[in-house]
Design an enzyme around this catalytic site. Structure first.
Site, PDB file in Angstrom:
ATOM      1  N   TYR A   1       0.823  -1.215   0.000  1.00 35.36           N
ATOM      2  CA  TYR A   1       0.000   0.000   0.000  1.00 35.36           C
ATOM      3  C   TYR A   1       0.859   1.268   0.000  1.00 35.36           C
ATOM      4  CZ  TYR A   1      -4.000  -3.007   1.123  1.00 35.36           C
ATOM      5  OH  TYR A   1      -4.972  -3.976   1.095  1.00 35.36           O
TER       6      TYR A   1
ATOM      7  N   ASP B   1     -10.510  -9.200   7.833  1.00 34.58           N
ATOM      8  CA  ASP B   1     -11.932  -9.099   7.476  1.00 34.58           C
ATOM      9  C   ASP B   1     -12.582 -10.480   7.464  1.00 34.58           C
ATOM     10  OD1 ASP B   1     -11.927  -6.383   7.253  1.00 34.58           O
ATOM     11  OD2 ASP B   1     -12.893  -6.345   5.292  1.00 34.58           O
TER      12      ASP B   1
ATOM     13  N   LYS C   1       3.772 -15.350   1.719  1.00 40.41           N
ATOM     14  CA  LYS C   1       3.797 -16.209   0.531  1.00 40.41           C
ATOM     15  C   LYS C   1       5.262 -16.419   0.140  1.00 40.41           C
ATOM     16  CE  LYS C   1       0.815 -17.030  -2.290  1.00 40.41           C
ATOM     17  NZ  LYS C   1       0.207 -18.334  -2.636  1.00 40.41           N
TER      18      LYS C   1
ATOM     19  N   ASP D   1      -5.076  -7.200   5.764  1.00 38.37           N
ATOM     20  CA  ASP D   1      -6.316  -6.517   5.413  1.00 38.37           C
ATOM     21  C   ASP D   1      -7.397  -7.554   5.110  1.00 38.37           C
ATOM     22  OD1 ASP D   1      -8.092  -4.587   4.700  1.00 38.37           O
ATOM     23  OD2 ASP D   1      -6.977  -3.811   2.984  1.00 38.37           O
TER      24      ASP D   1
END
Ligand code: NAD
Length: 369
Positions: free
Chosen positions: A143, A254, A194, A250
């Site tokens: 981000y 959620d 990952k 993120d």
């Protein structure tokens, strides 16, 4: 005399002020009934600040946030402010506070109250008793990494670029928070990346493994992010603390919050680096937004905001007993069958935001008697 705790309260927009009003009643209760006292300042942020002061994050509010022990944030935003340019969006308030306070660690607990286990879309036996904590790195990663942007190529096609970057100090500081939190819980950290396809993932895994040498008493496991998403739905109770980067965090936070089935119940905390005295900058907020669809109707569930205050007591002020008291009161009120509309179940009694606040105060009185 107990020391005063400085707290900045920023209710924001929509249901923010409504749920905060109920929390302020609980804060007053603590002021009168317990050994803790607060110096409280309140400020305007988001759309409310845009309307009055033409900016989502006034300088005076930022200065207060930098000078306080902890910020209790409501929520910002609403359709009436969706037309302005990006710098005039209410959401700039929370993004600006995170940046200026250096809040790099985002804690999102996902807990399932026994009484609400049927609100989850998963089977009761999969989620009943769930108590996990997702720790998301908040100020780095894709981000923020440069280069980023959209360019037009010579042939007229467009090319979008985002860059994932992590350095060892960034991974170490979030890793330390994870191990330290796990020590106060069930002593297990799952580090998620990952490493099979991403260089940042390889560095993340190496760094966490090395750091583990300082926290040998805590169990560390590594997991790929895609597998983690699957495991969260398959067998979520295998986790204690999950630590991961900004992007995966993120999404996974959620996902984890929806295991509980009730957005109006979930608090969060964002923490900065420790200072010389061992304190940290910190901001506490519910994970829900300003819910414009129900704002002003006395319908909102105040529990996420209240549980954010409980987290504030626990993490910023080390007041474990007081935090436990609030969580117990919330649990007992649910047990007694009271529900706001968002968590309504057959056979329960539907209450307003204000009535839920009143029930909590009564329960606190009863528990403290
Ligand atoms: P939202 O969380 O505000 O609402 C989603 C749904 O959940 C709505 O139906 C709402 O009524 C319900 N809901 C949310 N909180 C509730 C509560 N406490 N009690 C009962 N029901 C509740 O998300 P959204 O609708 O996507 O966003 C609305 C606005 O909030 C937007 O402007 C968005 O940008 C903003 N937002 C702000 C924050 C923040 O301040 N940190 C976070 C998320 C969204």
């Amino acid at each position: 005399m107990p020391a005063n705790k400085k707290m900045l309260v920023l209710p924001g927009d929509g249901i923010g002020p409504e749920v905060m009003k109920q929390v302020r009643r609980v804060v007053d209760w603590f002021d009168k009934r317990r050994a803790v006292h607060f110096d409280i300042k309140e400020g305007l942020v988001g759309g409310a600040a845009i309307d009055k002061l033409k900016t989502p994050l006034p300088d005076s509010v930022l200065a207060d946030a930098l000078a306080t022990d902890a910020v209790l944030f409501g929520s910002v935003g609403g359709p009436q402010w969706d037309t302005g340019d990006f710098s005039m969006k209410p959401e700039r308030a929370i993004l600006g506070l995170r940046k200026e306070l250096g809040l790099f660690a985002n804690l999102r607990p996902a807990m399932v109250y026994e009484e609400l286990a049927d609100a989850s879309t998963l089977k009761r036996e999969v989620v009943s008793g769930l108590d996990i904590l997702i720790l998301r790195e908040l100020t780095g990663g894709v981000y923020f990494g440069e280069p980023r942007g959209v360019t037009t190529l010579a042939d007229g096609t467009k090319r979008g670029v985002d860059t994932q970057i992590y350095t060892t100090p960034e991974i170490e500081r979030i890793g330390r928070v994870a191990f330290e939190l796990a020590r106060k819980r069930r002593n297990k950290v799952t580090s998620v990346e990952k490493a099979n396809v991403m260089h940042t993932g390889v560095l993340w895994r190496e760094t966490m493994t090395r750091l583990h040498g300082e926290y040998k008493d805590v169990e560390l496991e590594h997991m790929y992010a895609d597998n983690c998403a699957m495991q969260l739905v398959r067998r979520p109770k295998q986790f204690d603390v999950i630590v991961t980067d900004n992007l995966f965090g993120d999404m996974l936070s959620d996902l984890a919050s929806m295991l509980t089935g009730s957005l109006g119940m979930l608090p969060s905390a964002s923490l900065g680096a420790p200072d010389a005295t061992g304190g940290r900058r910190a901001l506490y907020e519910p994970i829900h937004g300003s819910a414009p669809d129900i704002a002003g109707k006395d319908l909102a569930n105040p529990l996420a905001q209240l549980l954010s205050f409980a987290m504030l007591l626990r993490y910023s002020f080390d007041l474990k007993d007081d935090a436990d008291l609030i969580e117990k009161a919330a649990k007992n009120v649910l047990k007694s069958g009271l529900r706001t509309a968002d968590i309504m179940q057959p056979g329960a009694t539907k209450v307003s935001t204000t009535q839920m606040g009143e029930a909590l105060l009564k329960e606190l009185d009863r528990l403290a008697a």
